[in-house]
Each structure stands twice: as C-alpha cells, then as structure tokens.
Design a protein around this motif. Structure first.
Motif, PDB file in Angstrom:
ATOM      1  N   GLY A  31       0.817  -1.207   0.000  1.00 31.58           N
ATOM      2  CA  GLY A  31       0.000   0.000   0.000  1.00 31.58           C
ATOM      3  C   GLY A  31       0.852   1.258   0.000  1.00 31.58           C
ATOM      4  N   ASN A  32       0.437   2.266   0.774  1.00 29.15           N
ATOM      5  CA  ASN A  32       1.211   3.507   0.886  1.00 29.15           C
ATOM      6  C   ASN A  32       2.360   3.319   1.863  1.00 29.15           C
ATOM      7  N   TYR A  33       3.548   3.659   1.451  1.00 29.04           N
ATOM      8  CA  TYR A  33       4.710   3.572   2.332  1.00 29.04           C
ATOM      9  C   TYR A  33       5.620   4.769   2.049  1.00 29.04           C
ATOM     10  N   SER A  34       6.335   5.208   3.055  1.00 28.30           N
ATOM     11  CA  SER A  34       7.194   6.383   2.901  1.00 28.30           C
ATOM     12  C   SER A  34       8.673   6.084   3.164  1.00 28.30           C
ATOM     13  N   SER A  35       8.976   4.826   3.523  1.00 26.67           N
ATOM     14  CA  SER A  35      10.373   4.462   3.749  1.00 26.67           C
ATOM     15  C   SER A  35      10.632   3.028   3.301  1.00 26.67           C
ATOM     16  N   PHE A  36      11.825   2.792   2.777  1.00 31.62           N
ATOM     17  CA  PHE A  36      12.222   1.471   2.288  1.00 31.62           C
ATOM     18  C   PHE A  36      13.636   1.205   2.779  1.00 31.62           C
TER      19      PHE A  36
END
Length: 333
Positions: A31-36
């Motif tokens: 889904g929505n994620y802001s860090s990897f």
C-alpha cells in the motif's frame, strides 16, 4: 563523457533481474509507504529501484566498497562542480612507476599497466578531492572502471591463470539522480545491531545464505576503496577480514536470522531466498532452510510465499537445476 548506472557491475547474488518481481510484490502488498530499508544492500540495485522524492531510502552493507557506492548514489544531493573535469584528469594520468596496488595485484587481477594506473589514480583522488562527497563519487567511478577490466569471473576470490583481460581502464561519470536523495541514509554496520536503531515501513532482506564470505570475495574492492594499504597474503592477496565475517555464513545463521526478525521495527518484511539448500558444490549449500525462514517469519506476522524462476549469477561452480528465487512476504502483526 561516458556514464554508468548503479547496476553496471558484476556481483554474486545480484538481484537486478529480480527487480520487477520485488516491485510488483511491494505494490500489491504494501500500500502507501514512505520508507524502504535495504538491510543487506550489496550493489544497492533494489534500494535504487525504490528511490524517489516520496520514499526515504535506508541502505546498509558491511563492505566498505559497497558503502562508498551507496553513499554516492543515495546520500549526495548535489553534483560536484568540477566532477567531469576531475575524471578527465584521472583518466589522463600516465605513469610506469610501481605502487602499492600494482605490486600486489598487477599481472594477477589486472595487467601490470592497468594495476599501475589504478594505484596512481587512487592516490591522486586523495589529493584532488575537494570534499568527502567528491571523493566518494571518484572512488565509485574507479571501482566500476576497475571491475570492468578485472581478470576474474566477477569476484575476487581468485583470478584467471591466463591474463586475458586487457581492456583499457576508463573512469566514467555515475548516473546519480541527486534530487531524490534529500532524506536518505546509508550505513556500514552489522545488520542485527542496526535493527535496534532504525525503523521503516518496508524492509527488504537478502542476507548471505552459504559459507562464502562476501568480505573475502570482494576484499580487493574494499582495499581499493579504503586505501589503508594493508599487508596482503596468499595467492589471492587478501587482507585480514576477520572483523567483518558474517555470522549468516556460519552455523549461527538461524539464530542470527531469528534475532534480526525479532528486532525489526517495520510494517512489511520481504525476504529473498533461493533453493540452494543442497547444491553440487558444498560451499554453496544454504545455512538456513526454507522451513526455518518460514517458521521464524510466521511468528512475526502473516507470511506468504512467492516463487519466481530465476537464473542467479554464480561463480560458475554452483549449478542448481530448476532454480527458484523465493520472496517471502510478512505483514507484521
């Protein structure tokens, strides 16, 4: 001036051909994620495929050469003003004076002339670098240039007996998308220690699974990157690497993996694994089994398994029929 991309190097276990499968899995499940987080980043090609203005990238690798490359591609936010000019200066160096690098690696991993030039360029980088960012990028350019003409099959455990790689050493400009690097962070640490200090939405894990130590396999590139000029030994001209031996390549692998998964602070965990539990070459046999990974991940959260046909880059001795790359996906409780 010619340029190169982050994937333009030879590396055992390189996941470049697996990128589409990893990206599809993340898109479908996360889904929505802001860090990897790429915790055992190696060449960092996986992290690179997720680098954007909207996603913070965190990479980590124990090898200093991989750290230097990752710093260049993920942390530097502005191109050095005279980068191309300085690469031209380095390429124009002409000398026949022996140096640390040529004495140890000439007529082995490289021709004598190429080894002399590699050593001379590395020494020159120390003198002409205006700051650490520029130094990292110039070292990265040299690592890629040297790897293209190395007298090896893609690693530095050994060199070919017949010196048949006589290409010209040529540094190029790395294709770095500086505008994406505002919030990224690069580490050079033991992953199990780092896991206590970071958190993120998506964590990708691709640890070593067999007894082949990457610290030994890529000793020469680490030597070139750090430029501490250590004593080297044996036919392969390796340096002391005991301080960065990975426990994932030992009998402690299962314990290390369980400890890591327990510590991780993340919403989604993706683990790469390939079916090398019983290969024809003993050193390539996996230290952690499929079932052990599955059991450990299931304690962390709901776990799914994806199998992908995949031909891995190996040393040439390890041949696994019907090779499968497995992507475990765990939605953390």
């Amino acid at each position: 001036m010619k340029s190169f991309n982050i994937q333009n190097r030879r590396y055992l276990g390189n996941k470049f051909k697996l990128l589409n499968s990893i990206k599809e899995l993340v898109k479908k499940k996360c889904g929505n994620y802001s860090s990897f987080i790429d915790l055992f980043s190696g060449t960092s090609v996986v992290a690179n495929s997720f680098n954007s203005n909207k996603v913070r990238i965190i990479t980590n690798d124990l090898l200093y050469s991989n750290y230097v490359i990752a710093k260049s591609f993920f942390e530097i936010t502005k191109s050095p003003n005279k980068l191309a000019k300085k690469i031209e200066i380095l390429n124009s160096i002409k000398t026949n004076k022996a140096n640390y690098f040529s004495k140890n690696f000439g007529n082995k991993y490289f021709t004598k002339d190429n080894a002399i030039k590699i050593g001379a360029i590395r020494q020159k980088i120390e003198k002409i670098s205006s700051n650490s960012d520029e130094k990292f990028i110039l070292i990265t350019s040299l690592i890629y240039a040297a790897d293209r003409i190395a007298n090896t099959v893609g690693h530095y455990d050994a060199y070919r007996e017949n010196l048949d790689t006589r290409g010209k050493l040529e540094l190029q400009v790395p294709n770095i998308d500086y505008k994406k690097n505002k919030n990224n962070k690069v580490y050079c640490m033991d992953a199990n220690i780092l896991a206590n200090e970071i958190k993120g939405d998506v964590v990708y894990i691709d640890p070593p699974y067999n007894s082949r130590q990457y610290s030994d396999t890529y000793h020469l590139l680490d030597n070139l990157a750090s430029w501490n000029k250590p004593d080297v030994f044996g036919k392969a001209k390796k340096m002391d690497r005991s301080h960065i031996k990975s426990k994932y390549c030992s009998k402690d692998a299962v314990h290390e993996f369980q400890d890591l998964i327990t510590k991780l602070n993340a919403k989604h965990i993706i683990v790469s694994y390939n079916n090398t539990e019983n290969t024809k070459h003993g050193r390539s046999n996996a230290k952690i089994s499929f079932n052990q990974i599955k059991k450990i991940l299931m304690k962390k959260g709901k776990t799914e398994i994806n199998q992908i046909d995949f031909k891995a880059f190996t040393t040439g001795k390890s041949k696994t029929e019907n090779h499968k790359e497995i992507l475990f996906y765990c939605r953390v409780k």
